[in-house]
Design an enzyme around this catalytic site. Structure first.
Site, mmCIF file in Angstrom:
data_model
loop_
_atom_site.group_PDB
_atom_site.id
_atom_site.type_symbol
_atom_site.label_atom_id
_atom_site.label_comp_id
_atom_site.label_asym_id
_atom_site.label_seq_id
_atom_site.Cartn_x
_atom_site.Cartn_y
_atom_site.Cartn_z
ATOM 1 N N TYR A 1 8.381 2.004 -12.964
ATOM 2 C CA TYR A 1 7.009 1.284 -12.709
ATOM 3 C C TYR A 1 6.879 1.365 -11.217
ATOM 4 O O TYR A 1 7.540 1.138 -10.494
ATOM 5 C CB TYR A 1 7.094 -0.152 -13.334
ATOM 6 N N ASP B 1 -3.486 4.503 -4.321
ATOM 7 C CA ASP B 1 -3.242 3.321 -3.670
ATOM 8 C C ASP B 1 -2.171 3.805 -2.687
ATOM 9 O O ASP B 1 -1.310 3.969 -2.982
ATOM 10 C CB ASP B 1 -2.724 2.465 -4.816
ATOM 11 N N LYS C 1 0.077 0.742 -11.712
ATOM 12 C CA LYS C 1 -0.664 1.063 -12.833
ATOM 13 C C LYS C 1 -1.417 2.426 -12.463
ATOM 14 O O LYS C 1 -1.583 2.791 -11.244
ATOM 15 C CB LYS C 1 -1.711 0.060 -13.152
HETATM 16 C C1 F6R Z 1 -0.616 -4.570 -11.124
HETATM 17 C C2 F6R Z 1 -0.455 -4.903 -9.581
HETATM 18 C C3 F6R Z 1 -0.152 -6.242 -9.143
HETATM 19 C C4 F6R Z 1 1.697 -6.093 -8.897
HETATM 20 C C5 F6R Z 1 2.070 -7.549 -8.436
HETATM 21 C C6 F6R Z 1 3.517 -7.621 -8.157
HETATM 22 O O1 F6R Z 1 -0.980 -3.394 -11.170
HETATM 23 O O2 F6R Z 1 -0.431 -4.007 -8.610
HETATM 24 O O3 F6R Z 1 -0.311 -7.132 -10.333
HETATM 25 O O4 F6R Z 1 2.289 -5.794 -10.193
HETATM 26 O O5 F6R Z 1 1.275 -8.213 -7.449
HETATM 27 O O6 F6R Z 1 3.738 -6.765 -7.172
HETATM 28 P P1 F6R Z 1 5.226 -6.619 -6.563
HETATM 29 O O7 F6R Z 1 6.209 -6.026 -7.637
HETATM 30 O O8 F6R Z 1 4.855 -5.112 -5.727
HETATM 31 O O9 F6R Z 1 5.591 -7.683 -5.601
HETATM 32 MG MG MG Z 2 -1.457 -1.219 -6.191
HETATM 33 MG MG MG Z 3 -4.555 -0.154 -7.771
#
Ligand code: F6R
Ligand code: MG
Ligand code: MG
Length: 365
Positions: free
Chosen positions: A230, A11, A233
């Site tokens: 974190y 990603d 994923k």
């Molecule tokens: C799960 C994912 C999304 C983010 C969520 C919050 O793998 O990529 O669900 O965890 O959109 O993202 P942030 O913390 O970057 O605002």
């Molecule tokens: Mg992502």
């Molecule tokens: Mg992804």
């Protein structure tokens, strides 16, 4: 002829949140691989699922080849420039190290590779999943390679009847690779006992007992173990060779009708059903549901055919409807019980601070 199939996935930025990479990003990565990969690669295909880009490459350099991994790493770096220029979200998210050192294992991108002697006809399927973890493939692979209820080839074909050897990795063990080899059907219950725990034990590879050939390679990256926190994923890729000594393509795809619950979904912290989607589709509801795409190829002397988008078929529409329902059913209960992952699997650190604060406020009676 010996060829290597390598798929590296990362990603490196996406439009509108963690949704999908932009056309400009994809074409920048593609032109980089096209220009810099000549002489090194035989062929390549660039695909994406959700917010991840996958570089499928064919070559004769073997697994963990420095040149091939460096090419992919540099292509991801190049794409990250476009992600930054366009203000895409999470630009360079999965590139966790500053400098390339030998191969990309432990640097962020997911990797799956198979070196094999190419058969006269060599069909295989590339799986790409988003908003989930490597263990998401455990159940489908178990059903495909060990259960005659799913795979009639296990009882009908003498080529498959001797069974398959599973290599299963303990991904909690980060100091070194901790791997066990088990055979189906002999060790069926041991395999099941391990593979029920998607967060800890994951299928790394599968081999035909009859021929010794490798059928499957899965990525096993754990991003949070690399970064110490974190960062997204570990959306996994897998390569599955099909037909003859291996299950048929349809036997490999069949388990995805289940839409089994896997970890991932919103903030990598929930359980949601795995939805098989076409290349035209992406995540939407609750940053999900967890998705899997599958592209079937044939390859001859390393040259790839165009892919067939195998979940882009009327059959899977009904499955998607079922999976949507399963996703909504689980979401009805918000944070409660199995809807959200266990404390140790939650991917955001905020709750730790909250729990520590509350811990001090408890009184013993
Ligand atoms: C799960 C994912 C999304 C983010 C969520 C919050 O793998 O990529 O669900 O965890 O959109 O993202 P942030 O913390 O970057 O605002
Ligand atoms: Mg992502
Ligand atoms: Mg992804």
């Amino acid at each position: 002829m010996d060829i290597t199939l390598s798929v590296l996935k990362a990603d490196i930025g996406s439009i509108g949140g963690h949704i999908t990479p932009s056309e400009s990003l994809l074409s920048r990565v593609e032109s980089y691989v096209q220009n810099e990969g000549s002489g090194l690669l035989i062929d390549y295909h660039i695909a994406h699922t959700g917010d991840d880009i996958a570089l499928l490459m064919t070559h004769t350099k073997g697994e963990n080849n420095e040149g091939v991994h460096q090419l992919a790493w540099d292509a991801f770096q190049e794409g990250t420039k476009t992600a930054k220029e366009q203000g895409l979200y999470g630009a360079g998210q999965d590139l966790l190290k500053d400098a390339f050192s030998g191969n990309v294992k432990g640097m962020g991108p997911a990797v799956a590779e198979i070196e094999c002697e190419e058969r006269p006809s060599e069909p295989f399927v590339l799986f790409m999943a988003d908003k989930t973890e490597p263990g998401a493939y455990n159940l489908p692979l178990y059903l495909t390679f060990a259960d005659p209820m799913n795979t009639p080839g296990l009882i009908l074909s003498p080529n498959l009847g001797k069974g398959f050897k599973f290599e299963i990795l303990d991904i909690e063990h980060t100091e070194a690779d901790r791997v066990i080899e088990l055979k189906a059907p002999e060790d069926l219950y041991d395999i099941a006992a391990l593979l029920r725990d998607n967060g800890r034990f994951v299928v790394q590879s599968i081999y035909s007992v009859n021929s010794g050939e490798q059928a499957v390679a899965c990525s096993t990256t754990r991003l949070n173990k690399i970064a110490g926190k974190y960062v997204g994923k570990d959306d996994p890729v897998a390569l599955v060779r099909t037909q003859k000594n291996f299950p048929a393509t349809g036997e490999v795809l069949a388990p995805y009708r289940i839409g089994h619950y896997v970890a991932g979904f919103m903030r990598g912290s929930h359980n949601g059903p795995l939805m098989p989607i076409s290349q035209r589709d992406t995540v939407s509801f609750f940053d999900g549901p967890p998705i899997v795409s599958a592209l079937a190829f044939s390859v001859k002397e390393g040259k790839l055919t165009e892919p067939v988008d195998v979940f882009d078929n009327t059959f899977w529409d009904e499955v998607r409807t079922k999976v949507s329902r399963k996703a909504q059913e689980m979401r009805e209960q918000g944070f409660s019980g199995p809807a959200m992952l266990n404390y140790s699997e939650l991917e955001y650190g905020g709750i730790t601070e909250r729990m520590e604060k509350l811990d001090d406020e408890f009184r013993i009676e």
